[in-house]
Design an enzyme around this catalytic site. Structure first.
Site, PDB file in Angstrom:
ATOM      1  N   ASP A   1     -11.834  -1.092   7.232  1.00 23.35           N
ATOM      2  CA  ASP A   1     -12.409   0.200   6.873  1.00 23.35           C
ATOM      3  C   ASP A   1     -12.772   1.009   8.115  1.00 23.35           C
ATOM      4  OD1 ASP A   1     -13.678   2.014   4.847  1.00 23.35           O
ATOM      5  OD2 ASP A   1     -15.476   1.498   5.995  1.00 23.35           O
TER       6      ASP A   1
ATOM      7  N   GLU B   1      -7.411   1.591   7.779  1.00 23.92           N
ATOM      8  CA  GLU B   1      -7.727   2.918   7.250  1.00 23.92           C
ATOM      9  C   GLU B   1      -7.993   3.789   8.477  1.00 23.92           C
ATOM     10  OE1 GLU B   1     -10.942   5.488   4.658  1.00 23.92           O
ATOM     11  OE2 GLU B   1     -11.549   3.876   5.990  1.00 23.92           O
TER      12      GLU B   1
END
Length: 643
Positions: free
Chosen positions: A321, A374
């Site tokens: 993330d 990401e």
């Protein structure tokens, strides 16, 4: 399977000198075997060995129900090797014991009870104590592990269903509770088989204090949240998915952590896990602390967390993330709020080094798993090997494709002719990295509405536009990711407190969207041309992107064999087109494999009656062409007969 307890009678420790060396060098990848709480035997007595890193503590003791939470009753001793690790053995306590560390700092009068950074499980929130736990489990997924490399290779079909475990399905009759891990295992595996997804990606299951953070404010980096069951219950969920041939990807958050007082923040009366520099310590966007990736011990902690989920829970991949927030020193910061690196730039050199190292470590230990970034900027070489200066990820979310595509589809079709670049620009860079095309949870929260709610027009046009969007997505180069609910056209914005709107599947129109996504998944998996050369220029070929006035694009996807060809035509207006000529590379009959306007998908039934015979009429620089019927707001996918 019962755990064989280690005997620490001779050493009084699970740590060796080599462990300490690796830890301090930032190269220990399995600290969870050494630090934390571990049932053990000493002098023939069963108990638990505890070890915690707190270099600036003056005293550390273990407190819990077993000693009425009294500090000092069970003190730990600091090692003499300057590692800053405190350790000790407490007899006659073991699996299931609730505990914390009571820490008195050597600076000031700071005293605090902290949860164990390496705890394998925690009390069910809002309770905050760690729990001694035996992770023994008799895994029965060997067949999957043996062949998963085939499912994770760059030329494999990878279609990911993104899930928030707590809100995928609720039980209304029981106060709308979430399914537990074992219930989820039974229902989710069957559902994924039906819908055709190859992988499931869970929003962070790691323990987190604030449920509304969806797991992205991680506190327990070695513990699945106890909200839905025990560690073994979560292992059962992974195992069941593997037994059904479904890969499991876990969201992982090495960028920041919450400031809750019982967690990692200000752990021993100093900024231990977080940065000491004020300009680098606090994340202004997420109101959380930023890991000090320049500290070797922190790097060992996080690297061990990554390996832990692959080793102990058999995860098939990690989706990392907020990589962008790690790469840039000025991320979410204004001028004067950040300090340049030693070269005067904005790149976070410590984070770059960490990401390369963790990817190298993961792939050295588990070469058959995926690590997915990401990352939303133009940082070069995110999926390039570290040996050539890249970051070493396997895949990267294509945020540019996502933003442009949604910007295009929210337009009323009458205006789409003015922005064809939203639909076509992504091909210019589609092969610069190995990409995932994400329609994720981020696009259906914070008042953005649902995917179907973004679509213009009345209900019929909204559904047609959504099917058109999915047709374009599943035939565009790149792996696929769709957040739960999108596969049947959920109408409401996603809420973590509510289950999905499963009642919509009683309506033929939403059942049609569901069937369309399932059929797209099955075609995508079946046809090598749709996945085999996702990261190769030769795998995609425009037929025509210049018909701006009619807002029609057509293109070919190619596999490695000459006969592996798929033709796609997207009509992005509600006007059906008859006899629309599209050039093809060879003659013969081209069968209509899928048509988003078919009645079984909720469409109007405009199509090509099973297929079209190619005519020797040149078009688009090709000797043959097809006179196609293009349905309104529709995608048609054709294959040469015999394919």
């Amino acid at each position: 399977m019962q755990q064989t307890l280690p005997d620490i009678t001779k050493t009084g420790s699970l740590l060796t000198e080599y462990d300490v060396y690796l830890f301090r060098q930032g190269n220990h990848a399995r600290l969870y075997e050494r630090l934390g709480s571990h049932p053990a035997i000493a002098d023939g007595i069963r108990g638990t060995y505890f070890a915690v890193w707190a270099p600036n503590a003056a005293e550390v003791s273990v407190v819990g129900d077993f000693n009425e939470w009294k500090a000092g009753n069970h003190p730990l001793s600091i090692r003499s090797d300057d590692s800053g690790i405190w350790e000790g053995f407490i007899p006659e306590i073991g699996h299931g014991t609730i505990y914390k560390y009571h820490i008195r700092s050597r600076y000031g009068d700071y005293r605090v009870e902290k949860g164990d950074p390496f705890a394998y499980t925690w009390e069910v929130p809002p309770k905050t104590a760690s729990v001694v736990w035996d992770l023994s489990y008799a895994w029965r997924d060997r067949a999957w592990i043996r062949c998963r490399e085939e499912a994770n290779t760059p030329d494999a079909p990878i279609s990911v269903y993104e899930v928030h475990a707590g809100s995928w399905r609720k039980v209304p009759a029981e106060e709308n509770r979430s399914l537990n891990y074992r219930e989820l295992a039974a229902e989710l595996a069957d559902y994924l088989i039906e819908t055709g997804f190859t992988h499931v990606e869970f929003l962070p299951v790691m323990e987190h204090p604030f449920y509304a953070s969806w797991g992205y404010q991680t506190l327990g980096y070695f513990a699945p949240t106890s909200r839905y069951g025990t560690p073994q219950d979560f292992m059962h969920l992974v195992e069941r998915l593997h037994q059904r041939g479904i890969g499991v990807i876990l969201d992982w958050v090495p960028s920041h952590f919450p400031s809750d007082g019982y967690g990692l923040s200000y752990f021993d009366g100093t900024y231990l896990y977080e940065h000491a520099l004020p300009g680098r310590r606090y994340h202004p966007e997420w109101k959380s602390y930023v890991f000090n990736l320049g500290r070797n011990e922190v790097r060992s902690f996080l690297t061990s967390s990554a390996i832990f989920w692959l080793e102990r829970y058999h995860a098939d991949g990690l989706r990392v993330d907020a990589v962008s927030s790690m790469l840039y020193l000025d991320y979410a910061r204004s001028a004067g709020e950040w300090t340049p690196n030693v070269h005067g730039g904005r790149e976070n050199l410590e984070a770059v080094g960490f990401l390369r190292k963790v990817n190298e470590t993961v792939h050295a230990n588990y070469p058959d798993v995926l690590v997915i970034a990401e990352e939303a900027t133009s940082w070069p070489g995110v999926t390039a090997p570290t040996a050539t200066g890249g970051l070493g990820f396997d895949l990267k979310w294509n945020m540019g494709w996502m933003h442009d595509t949604l910007d295009y589809f929210v337009l009323d079709p009458v205006f789409r002719k003015y922005r064809p670049d939203f639909l076509t620009f992504s091909i210019w860079y589609a092969f610069s990295e190995r990409y995932v095309l994400p329609l994720s949870h981020d696009e259906v929260v914070h008042e953005k509405g649902s995917l179907i709610g973004k679509m213009p027009g009345d209900d019929w046009r909204k559904r047609a536009n959504l099917r058109l969007l999915y047709g374009y997505m599943f035939t565009h180069p790149g792996k696929k990711l769709l957040f739960m609910g999108g596969e049947f056209g959920q109408r409401s914005e996603w809420s973590h407190d509510a289950g999905l709107e499963w009642h919509l599947l009683r309506h033929p129109s939403h059942q049609g969207i569901f069937r369309w996504v399932a059929d797209l998944n099955h075609l995508y998996r079946r046809e090598p041309a749709l996945h085999e050369r996702d990261a190769e220029q030769e795998g995609f070929e425009w037929v025509d992107f210049s018909d701006v006035e009619k807002s029609i694009v057509s293109y070919l996807r190619r596999g490695r064999s000459a006969d592996e060809v798929v033709l796609v035509a997207c009509n992005c207006t509600p006007v059906p087109r008859y006899g629309y000529r599209v050039g093809v590379p060879f003659g013969g009959f081209w069968k209509e494999a899928l048509n988003s306007d078919a009645t079984e998908y909720g469409g109007s039934g405009v199509g090509n009656l099973g297929g079209v015979e190619a005519e020797q009429v040149p078009a688009h620089g090709r000797p043959w062409s097809l006179p196609l019927t293009l349905p309104p707001l529709g995608t048609v996918i054709l294959l040469p007969e015999g394919a």
